[in-house]
Each structure stands twice: as structure tokens, then as C-alpha cells.
Design a protein around this motif. Structure first.
Motif, PDB file in Angstrom:
ATOM      1  N   SER A  35      22.800  43.181  55.186  1.00  0.00           N
ATOM      2  CA  SER A  35      24.144  43.735  55.036  1.00  0.00           C
ATOM      3  C   SER A  35      25.135  42.647  54.635  1.00  0.00           C
ATOM      4  CB  SER A  35      24.576  44.464  56.308  1.00  0.00           C
ATOM      5  OG  SER A  35      25.346  43.676  57.139  1.00  0.00           O
ATOM      6  N   ARG A  36      24.994  41.450  55.190  1.00  0.00           N
ATOM      7  CA  ARG A  36      25.847  40.336  54.771  1.00  0.00           C
ATOM      8  C   ARG A  36      25.554  39.973  53.321  1.00  0.00           C
ATOM      9  NH1 ARG A  36      24.272  36.187  58.616  1.00  0.00           N
ATOM     10  NH2 ARG A  36      25.283  34.741  57.215  1.00  0.00           N
ATOM     11  N   SER A  37      24.289  39.975  52.937  1.00  0.00           N
ATOM     12  CA  SER A  37      23.913  39.673  51.561  1.00  0.00           C
ATOM     13  C   SER A  37      24.521  40.667  50.588  1.00  0.00           C
ATOM     14  CB  SER A  37      22.393  39.692  51.404  1.00  0.00           C
ATOM     15  OG  SER A  37      21.799  38.664  52.142  1.00  0.00           O
ATOM     16  N   ALA A  38      24.619  41.923  50.975  1.00  0.00           N
ATOM     17  CA  ALA A  38      25.196  42.945  50.104  1.00  0.00           C
ATOM     18  C   ALA A  38      26.643  42.589  49.745  1.00  0.00           C
ATOM     19  CB  ALA A  38      25.125  44.314  50.763  1.00  0.00           C
ATOM     20  N   LYS A  39      27.373  42.092  50.716  1.00  0.00           N
ATOM     21  CA  LYS A  39      28.757  41.659  50.468  1.00  0.00           C
ATOM     22  C   LYS A  39      28.786  40.527  49.451  1.00  0.00           C
ATOM     23  CE  LYS A  39      31.901  38.733  52.926  1.00  0.00           C
ATOM     24  NZ  LYS A  39      32.282  38.181  54.204  1.00  0.00           N
ATOM     25  N   TYR A  40      27.905  39.532  49.635  1.00  0.00           N
ATOM     26  CA  TYR A  40      27.892  38.392  48.739  1.00  0.00           C
ATOM     27  C   TYR A  40      27.360  38.763  47.356  1.00  0.00           C
ATOM     28  CZ  TYR A  40      28.731  35.871  53.067  1.00  0.00           C
ATOM     29  OH  TYR A  40      29.261  35.435  54.255  1.00  0.00           O
ATOM     30  N   LEU A  41      26.377  39.645  47.301  1.00  0.00           N
ATOM     31  CA  LEU A  41      25.877  40.116  46.002  1.00  0.00           C
ATOM     32  C   LEU A  41      26.980  40.830  45.229  1.00  0.00           C
ATOM     33  CD1 LEU A  41      22.260  41.369  46.719  1.00  0.00           C
ATOM     34  CD2 LEU A  41      22.959  39.749  44.987  1.00  0.00           C
ATOM     35  N   ALA A  42      27.771  41.631  45.912  1.00  0.00           N
ATOM     36  CA  ALA A  42      28.886  42.319  45.258  1.00  0.00           C
ATOM     37  C   ALA A  42      29.877  41.306  44.685  1.00  0.00           C
ATOM     38  CB  ALA A  42      29.581  43.262  46.234  1.00  0.00           C
ATOM     39  N   THR A  43      30.135  40.234  45.423  1.00  0.00           N
ATOM     40  CA  THR A  43      31.044  39.185  44.939  1.00  0.00           C
ATOM     41  C   THR A  43      30.477  38.518  43.694  1.00  0.00           C
ATOM     42  OG1 THR A  43      31.873  38.773  47.174  1.00  0.00           O
ATOM     43  CG2 THR A  43      32.194  37.019  45.562  1.00  0.00           C
ATOM     44  N   ILE A  44      29.188  38.172  43.719  1.00  0.00           N
ATOM     45  CA  ILE A  44      28.548  37.521  42.578  1.00  0.00           C
ATOM     46  C   ILE A  44      28.586  38.434  41.350  1.00  0.00           C
ATOM     47  CG2 ILE A  44      26.313  36.713  41.679  1.00  0.00           C
ATOM     48  CD1 ILE A  44      25.773  35.694  44.582  1.00  0.00           C
ATOM     49  N   LYS A  45      28.289  39.718  41.545  1.00  0.00           N
ATOM     50  CA  LYS A  45      28.297  40.665  40.420  1.00  0.00           C
ATOM     51  C   LYS A  45      29.704  40.840  39.863  1.00  0.00           C
ATOM     52  CE  LYS A  45      24.198  43.216  41.850  1.00  0.00           C
ATOM     53  NZ  LYS A  45      23.676  44.476  42.398  1.00  0.00           N
ATOM     54  N   THR A  46      30.703  40.866  40.728  1.00  0.00           N
ATOM     55  CA  THR A  46      32.091  40.998  40.278  1.00  0.00           C
ATOM     56  C   THR A  46      32.500  39.783  39.450  1.00  0.00           C
ATOM     57  OG1 THR A  46      32.654  42.343  42.197  1.00  0.00           O
ATOM     58  CG2 THR A  46      34.480  41.275  41.052  1.00  0.00           C
ATOM     59  N   ILE A  47      32.142  38.598  39.904  1.00  0.00           N
ATOM     60  CA  ILE A  47      32.465  37.384  39.155  1.00  0.00           C
ATOM     61  C   ILE A  47      31.732  37.376  37.822  1.00  0.00           C
ATOM     62  CG2 ILE A  47      32.267  34.860  39.144  1.00  0.00           C
ATOM     63  CD1 ILE A  47      32.679  35.019  42.229  1.00  0.00           C
ATOM     64  N   TYR A  48      30.476  37.811  37.824  1.00  0.00           N
ATOM     65  CA  TYR A  48      29.719  37.893  36.572  1.00  0.00           C
ATOM     66  C   TYR A  48      30.416  38.827  35.575  1.00  0.00           C
ATOM     67  CZ  TYR A  48      26.230  39.260  33.185  1.00  0.00           C
ATOM     68  OH  TYR A  48      25.600  39.538  32.003  1.00  0.00           O
ATOM     69  N   GLU A  49      30.828  39.996  36.030  1.00  0.00           N
ATOM     70  CA  GLU A  49      31.530  40.946  35.146  1.00  0.00           C
ATOM     71  C   GLU A  49      32.842  40.354  34.632  1.00  0.00           C
ATOM     72  OE1 GLU A  49      30.406  43.779  33.900  1.00  0.00           O
ATOM     73  OE2 GLU A  49      28.522  43.515  34.993  1.00  0.00           O
ATOM     74  N   ALA A  50      33.555  39.639  35.498  1.00  0.00           N
ATOM     75  CA  ALA A  50      34.806  38.999  35.072  1.00  0.00           C
ATOM     76  C   ALA A  50      34.527  37.921  34.026  1.00  0.00           C
ATOM     77  CB  ALA A  50      35.525  38.408  36.278  1.00  0.00           C
ATOM     78  N   ALA A  62      34.831  31.122  31.470  1.00  0.00           N
ATOM     79  CA  ALA A  62      35.892  30.462  32.231  1.00  0.00           C
ATOM     80  C   ALA A  62      35.336  29.300  33.040  1.00  0.00           C
ATOM     81  CB  ALA A  62      36.565  31.465  33.167  1.00  0.00           C
ATOM     82  N   ASN A  63      36.163  28.280  33.215  1.00  0.00           N
ATOM     83  CA  ASN A  63      35.788  27.118  34.024  1.00  0.00           C
ATOM     84  C   ASN A  63      36.409  27.160  35.410  1.00  0.00           C
ATOM     85  OD1 ASN A  63      34.096  25.620  32.277  1.00  0.00           O
ATOM     86  ND2 ASN A  63      35.886  25.105  31.067  1.00  0.00           N
ATOM     87  N   ALA A  64      37.304  28.101  35.651  1.00  0.00           N
ATOM     88  CA  ALA A  64      37.988  28.175  36.947  1.00  0.00           C
ATOM     89  C   ALA A  64      38.214  29.637  37.318  1.00  0.00           C
ATOM     90  CB  ALA A  64      39.317  27.436  36.889  1.00  0.00           C
ATOM     91  N   LEU A  68      39.973  33.904  35.536  1.00  0.00           N
ATOM     92  CA  LEU A  68      39.375  35.242  35.578  1.00  0.00           C
ATOM     93  C   LEU A  68      40.381  36.262  36.100  1.00  0.00           C
ATOM     94  CD1 LEU A  68      35.896  34.257  37.041  1.00  0.00           C
ATOM     95  CD2 LEU A  68      36.491  34.659  34.652  1.00  0.00           C
ATOM     96  N   ASP A  69      40.119  37.520  35.821  1.00  0.00           N
ATOM     97  CA  ASP A  69      41.011  38.597  36.247  1.00  0.00           C
ATOM     98  C   ASP A  69      40.662  39.116  37.631  1.00  0.00           C
ATOM     99  OD1 ASP A  69      42.361  38.472  33.849  1.00  0.00           O
ATOM    100  OD2 ASP A  69      41.064  39.943  32.895  1.00  0.00           O
ATOM    101  N   ILE A  70      40.216  38.237  38.507  1.00  0.00           N
ATOM    102  CA  ILE A  70      39.852  38.640  39.857  1.00  0.00           C
ATOM    103  C   ILE A  70      40.363  37.611  40.853  1.00  0.00           C
ATOM    104  CG2 ILE A  70      37.749  39.860  39.164  1.00  0.00           C
ATOM    105  CD1 ILE A  70      36.214  37.363  40.224  1.00  0.00           C
ATOM    106  N   VAL A  71      40.393  37.996  42.084  1.00  0.00           N
ATOM    107  CA  VAL A  71      40.671  37.074  43.176  1.00  0.00           C
ATOM    108  C   VAL A  71      39.423  37.066  44.046  1.00  0.00           C
ATOM    109  CG1 VAL A  71      42.109  36.591  45.177  1.00  0.00           C
ATOM    110  CG2 VAL A  71      43.131  37.608  43.123  1.00  0.00           C
ATOM    111  N   PRO A  72      38.680  35.951  44.072  1.00  0.00           N
ATOM    112  CA  PRO A  72      37.450  35.917  44.859  1.00  0.00           C
ATOM    113  C   PRO A  72      37.719  36.214  46.334  1.00  0.00           C
ATOM    114  CG  PRO A  72      37.611  33.999  43.441  1.00  0.00           C
ATOM    115  CD  PRO A  72      38.931  34.704  43.368  1.00  0.00           C
ATOM    116  N   SER A  73      36.801  36.919  46.953  1.00  0.00           N
ATOM    117  CA  SER A  73      36.971  37.294  48.353  1.00  0.00           C
ATOM    118  C   SER A  73      36.651  36.149  49.304  1.00  0.00           C
ATOM    119  CB  SER A  73      36.084  38.496  48.683  1.00  0.00           C
ATOM    120  OG  SER A  73      34.728  38.164  48.477  1.00  0.00           O
ATOM    121  N   LEU A  74      36.149  35.053  48.771  1.00  0.00           N
ATOM    122  CA  LEU A  74      35.833  33.894  49.604  1.00  0.00           C
ATOM    123  C   LEU A  74      36.938  32.850  49.445  1.00  0.00           C
ATOM    124  CD1 LEU A  74      32.066  33.593  48.681  1.00  0.00           C
ATOM    125  CD2 LEU A  74      32.994  34.396  50.833  1.00  0.00           C
TER     126      LEU A  74
END
Length: 183
Positions: A35-50, A62-64, A68-74
Motif C-alpha cells: 500500500s505504501r508502494s502504491a503511493k510512491y508508484l503513483a508519484t513516479i508515474k505522475t512525474i513521468y507524465e509531467a 526537465a532538469n528540476a 514541471l507542471d506538478i508539485v511533488p508530494s514528497l
């Protein structure tokens, strides 16, 4: 006549509860990790899409995170090589107490252009997930999700994270990582 339990009956009940707990606890631990991994996988996929969106608009990755058009959850943590993760971009890592996500765009080497994350502590420290932004020289395909285990820093047996927990299929060992294709 007094009614009650004998010492033997109580010991048998305690023994049965102990056996059930020893069977249930590892399954519970796996469920929590997944369940914790699911949260992190969602973050990785969101960054990939961005990153893909940024590439379509600018012709490069992007280098930073700020690009990107997102705010990382970490939260933003100092850049360092967690689990020997190759980091070359500015603002490369975001981490909480358990997991680090790396945005890596090294224009000089296709082999290190990816979005990745790894557990930095716990039973599966140095096990994580990676999505290459370009085809990897090691045979990994751009846009595919891979699970990986660092060969030097991963303390469990090979495949215990990727194969046993996620049912991933072994692909290759390259640059001190075992890569598994996620289903």
C-alpha cells in the motif's frame, strides 16, 4: 464443582494464537508495504507524465521539479546518492523518511535518463521502481515500468522484492541493478 480452564487448555489457546499471529504478521507486513508502494508508484508515474508533457512542449526533459507542471508530494531533501542511485540533475531528489524519488535527466548519457524511486530504509531498502525516459542501453524500454534491486546495497535475496512481492519478471542485471518488468 468449580468451572474454569485448566492450565493446559490456556497454553493450547495461547499456542494457537501465536501460530496464527506468526502466519498473519508477514502477510500484514506485505500488505502495508504494497500500500505504501502504491503511493510512491503513483508519484513516479505522475512525474513521468509531467516529463512527457514537458518534452512535448520543449523538446527536452526537465532538469528540476520546478520546471514541471506538478508539485511533488514528497518534501525536498538535499541531493545525495541514496542506495547508490545515479543522480545528475539539479533538484534531483525528493524524499520522505522511507522513500526517495529521483528526477534524472542527464543529456550526455541516455542510460541515466529516468524517473525512479527507492526505499531508503526498512526490510527492502534499495529496492524500487524506475521508468526510463529514453531507451536504456541496458535493454530497458522507454515508458515501461520496472522494479529494481541494487546488487550492492539490497540486503535481501535476489528477487525477494520485485518477483515475490510484485510478480515482476526478471529482465537484466545492468550497472549494479537487477531489473524486473512490472506486470
Amino acid at each position: 464443582m468449580k468451572r474454569g480452564f485448566t492450565l493446559i487448555e490456556l497454553l493450547v489457546v495461547v499456542l494457537i494464537i501465536g501460530i496464527l499471529a506468526s502466519v498473519a504478521l508477514p502477510q500484514y507486513t506485505k500488505a502495508v508495504l504494497k500500500s505504501r508502494s502504491a503511493k510512491y508508484l503513483a508519484t513516479i508515474k505522475t512525474i513521468y507524465e509531467a516529463q512527457q508533457t514537458y518534452y512535448m512542449a520543449n523538446g527536452s526533459y526537465a532538469n528540476a521539479y520546478e520546471d514541471l507542471d506538478i508539485v511533488p508530494s514528497l518534501p525536498n531533501k538535499p541531493t545525495s546518492a541514496y542506495c547508490a542511485m545515479y543522480i545528475s540533475s539539479t533538484d534531483a531528489s525528493r524524499a520522505d523518511n522511507d522513500f526517495v524519488v529521483t528526477l534524472n535527466n542527464n543529456a550526455n548519457a541516455d542510460v541515466s535518463t529516468f524517473v525512479a524511486g527507492a526505499f531508503i530504509r526498512g526490510e527492502y531498502a534499495c529496492g524500487g521502481f524506475k521508468i526510463p525516459l529514453r531507451n536504456f542501453a541496458g535493454g530497458l524500454s522507454a515508458g515501461s515500468l520496472y522494479c529494481y534491486e541494487h546488487t550492492n546495497n539490497f540486503k535481501k535475496e535476489a528477487g525477494s522484492f520485485c518477483q515475490k512481492l510484485y510478480g515482476a519478471t526478471y529482465v537484466t542485471t545492468w550497472q549494479s541493478c537487477r531489473f524486473y518488468k512490472m506486470p
